[in-house]
Design an enzyme around this catalytic site. Structure first.
Site, PDB file in Angstrom:
ATOM      1  N   LYS A 106       0.866  -1.176   0.000  1.00  0.00           N
ATOM      2  CA  LYS A 106       0.000   0.000   0.000  1.00  0.00           C
ATOM      3  C   LYS A 106       0.906   1.230   0.000  1.00  0.00           C
ATOM      4  O   LYS A 106       1.668   1.454   0.940  1.00  0.00           O
ATOM      5  CB  LYS A 106      -0.914   0.022   1.227  1.00  0.00           C
ATOM      6  CG  LYS A 106      -1.673   1.352   1.349  1.00  0.00           C
ATOM      7  CD  LYS A 106      -2.562   1.428   2.576  1.00  0.00           C
ATOM      8  CE  LYS A 106      -2.914   2.885   2.880  1.00  0.00           C
ATOM      9  NZ  LYS A 106      -3.737   3.026   4.096  1.00  0.00           N
ATOM     10  N   GLY A 167      -8.245   8.851   9.893  1.00  0.00           N
ATOM     11  CA  GLY A 167      -8.509   8.876  11.324  1.00  0.00           C
ATOM     12  C   GLY A 167      -9.580   9.855  11.762  1.00  0.00           C
ATOM     13  O   GLY A 167      -9.826  10.012  12.954  1.00  0.00           O
ATOM     14  N   ALA A 193      -9.700   5.226   4.292  1.00  0.00           N
ATOM     15  CA  ALA A 193      -9.624   6.369   5.216  1.00  0.00           C
ATOM     16  C   ALA A 193     -10.945   7.113   5.323  1.00  0.00           C
ATOM     17  O   ALA A 193     -11.612   7.369   4.325  1.00  0.00           O
ATOM     18  CB  ALA A 193      -8.546   7.370   4.835  1.00  0.00           C
ATOM     19  N   GLY A 194     -11.286   7.441   6.550  1.00  0.00           N
ATOM     20  CA  GLY A 194     -12.444   8.287   6.816  1.00  0.00           C
ATOM     21  C   GLY A 194     -13.663   7.561   7.342  1.00  0.00           C
ATOM     22  O   GLY A 194     -14.537   8.176   7.953  1.00  0.00           O
ATOM     23  N   ASN A 215      -9.082   1.277   9.679  1.00  0.00           N
ATOM     24  CA  ASN A 215      -8.331   0.925  10.884  1.00  0.00           C
ATOM     25  C   ASN A 215      -8.988   1.557  12.116  1.00  0.00           C
ATOM     26  O   ASN A 215      -9.545   0.874  12.975  1.00  0.00           O
ATOM     27  CB  ASN A 215      -6.874   1.378  10.738  1.00  0.00           C
ATOM     28  CG  ASN A 215      -5.948   0.862  11.833  1.00  0.00           C
ATOM     29  OD1 ASN A 215      -4.760   0.692  11.605  1.00  0.00           O
ATOM     30  ND2 ASN A 215      -6.434   0.584  13.039  1.00  0.00           N
TER      31      ASN A 215
END
Lengths: 265, 66
Positions: A106, A167, A193-194, A215
C-alpha cells in the site's frame, strides 16, 4: 434454502479474496485485541507499518507478525508516515525484504502532518518507481478522478481514494467523486480512510466500491471486536445492495398494497 | 569502527558483518529487514556483507499501522 448470493471474489493483482473488508493493525490496546478484532472482521488483507526496530528491547518480545501471520493473512505493508517518494520507495523495499519477496504494497505519501492528505505529486512519482521495480501497488490517493486515472495508467493494481481525512471518522465526504472514480476505473477501487461507522462502510459499497480499508473505525470503537463484526456485515450488506440495484427514488409516495379490493371501495 | 545504526552512533569491531551486528543485537532469526547506505541487504548475504566505518544501517520490523 437457495443460496441467492454468489459474489465474485475481489481480485487484486491476480490474488483473490472472499472478504471485501481490509483492515489495519494500528491503535489497538495490545496484540491480543489486534488479533481478535481482525479475526472478527473476517478480513483477509491486513495492513501494517514498517519502523525501526527498538534496539536493546527484549528479543523474545512478541512481534506483530506472530499475531498476524503471513501464513494466515495477506499482509499489506503500508508506507504510512512517508512524506517523499524516496522514503516510500525505501520503505516498500524494506517491506519486501521483511516478507521474503512479497511484492504487494500500500503506497501512501502524505503531504503534511495535520491533514495527512495525500501528496499526489510524490505519490505518482513513487508509484512509477515501484511498478518498474516489480511491486504490485495499491495506492492511497485523494478523491480526484483525474489523479486516480493517472495512477491506474501508471499500472497501480488498485486505486484507494480517501472518504475523508485519515482517522477523522467523517465518512465519505464526496460520494459523487468516488462514483466518478469507480465509473472510469478498470482496476478495483477501495475507499481507504475516513470511515467511522458501519453505515458509512455500507455506503462505500453501495456506491460500487470493490472494497473498503479501515483501521481507526474498529480500533477506536468502544468495543473494537463488536465494531469489527459490524463492519464485516456492513461491507457485505452494502455489496449485496449494490449488486441488487436500489429502487428508483420518487418525488411522491407509492403504496405498497394494491388499491383494488379495499373494504370501503 | 563507528556506524550509524537506526540514526544513532554505535561502535562495532572492525570488519564486522551484517550477520554479526544482527547477532550482537539479539535479533538473529527475528523478522527484520536490513538496509545499509539506503540499499537493501538481503538475508541471504548478511553473513558475507562487511560493514565499514561510517555506514548508515537501518534495521526495521513490522508494527501495527493502517
Amino acid at each position: 434454502m437457495i443460496d441467492i448470493f454468489q459474489d465474485a471474489p475481489l481480485r487484486i493483482a491476480g490474488r483473490e479474496f472472499a472478504s471485501r473488508l481490509l483492515v489495519g493493525t494500528g491503535k489497538y490496546r495490545d496484540f491480543d485485541e489486534t488479533g481478535e478484532a481482525i479475526a472478527a472482521s473476517g478480513a483477509e488483507v491486513v495492513t501494517f507499518a514498517v519502523r525501526r526496530t527498538n534496539l536493546g528491547q527484549d528479543a523474545a518480545a512478541p512481534n506483530l507478525l506472530d499475531v498476524v501471520s503471513p501464513e494466515r493473512y495477506t499482509l499489506l505493508p503500508n508506507t504510512a508516515g512517508c512524506y517523499t517518494a524516496k522514503d516510500a520507495v525505501r520503505t516498500c523495499r524494506l517491506a519486501r525484504e521483511l516478507l521474503d519477496g512479497h511484492n504487494l504494497v500500500k503506497l501512501e505519501v502524505l503531504g503534511d502532518d495535520t491533514t495527512l492528505y495525500p501528496d499526489v505529486v510524490e505519490t505518482l512519482a513513487a508509484a512509477e518507481t515501484l511498478i518498474n521495480d516489480g511491486f504490485d501497488v495499491m495506492v492511497y490517493t485523494s478523491d480526484d478522478p483525474i489523479v486516480a486515472r493517472e495512477l491506474e495508467r501508471l499500472g497501480c493494481c488498485a486505486v484507494m481514494p480517501l472518504g475523508s481525512l485519515i482517522g477523522s471518522g467523517h465518512g465519505i465526504q464526496n460520494p459523487h467523486n468516488i462514483r466518478l472514480i469507480i465509473e472510469q476505473a478498470a482496476v478495483p477501487v477501495l475507499v481507504d480512510a475516513g470511515i467511522g461507522t458501519a453505515s458509512e462502510a455500507a455506503l462505500a459499497m453501495e456506491l460500487g466500491c470493490d472494497g473498503v480499508l479501515m483501521n481507526s473505525a474498529i480500533a477506536h470503537a468502544r468495543q473494537p471486536l463488536l465494531m469489527a463484526s459490524a463492519m464485516k456485515q456492513a461491507v457485505q450488506a452494502g455489496r449485496e445492495a449494490f449488486l441488487a440495484g436500489r429502487m428508483p427514488r420518487r418525488q411522491s409516495a407509492e403504496p405498497s398494497s394494491p388499491l383494488a379490493g379495499r373494504i370501503n371501495a | 569502527m563507528q556506524i550509524q545504526l537506526n540514526g544513532e552512533a554505535r561502535t562495532l569491531e572492525a570488519d564486522a558483518s551484517v550477520a554479526r551486528l544482527v547477532e550482537a543485537l539479539g535479533l538473529t532469526g527475528r523478522r527484520i529487514a536490513v538496509e545499509v547506505n539506503e540499499e537493501i541487504v538481503p538475508k541471504s548475504v548478511h553473513a558475507e556483507t562487511r560493514l565499514a566505518e561510517g555506514d548508515r544501517v537501518e534495521i526495521v520490523h513490522a508494527i501495527g499501522g493502517g
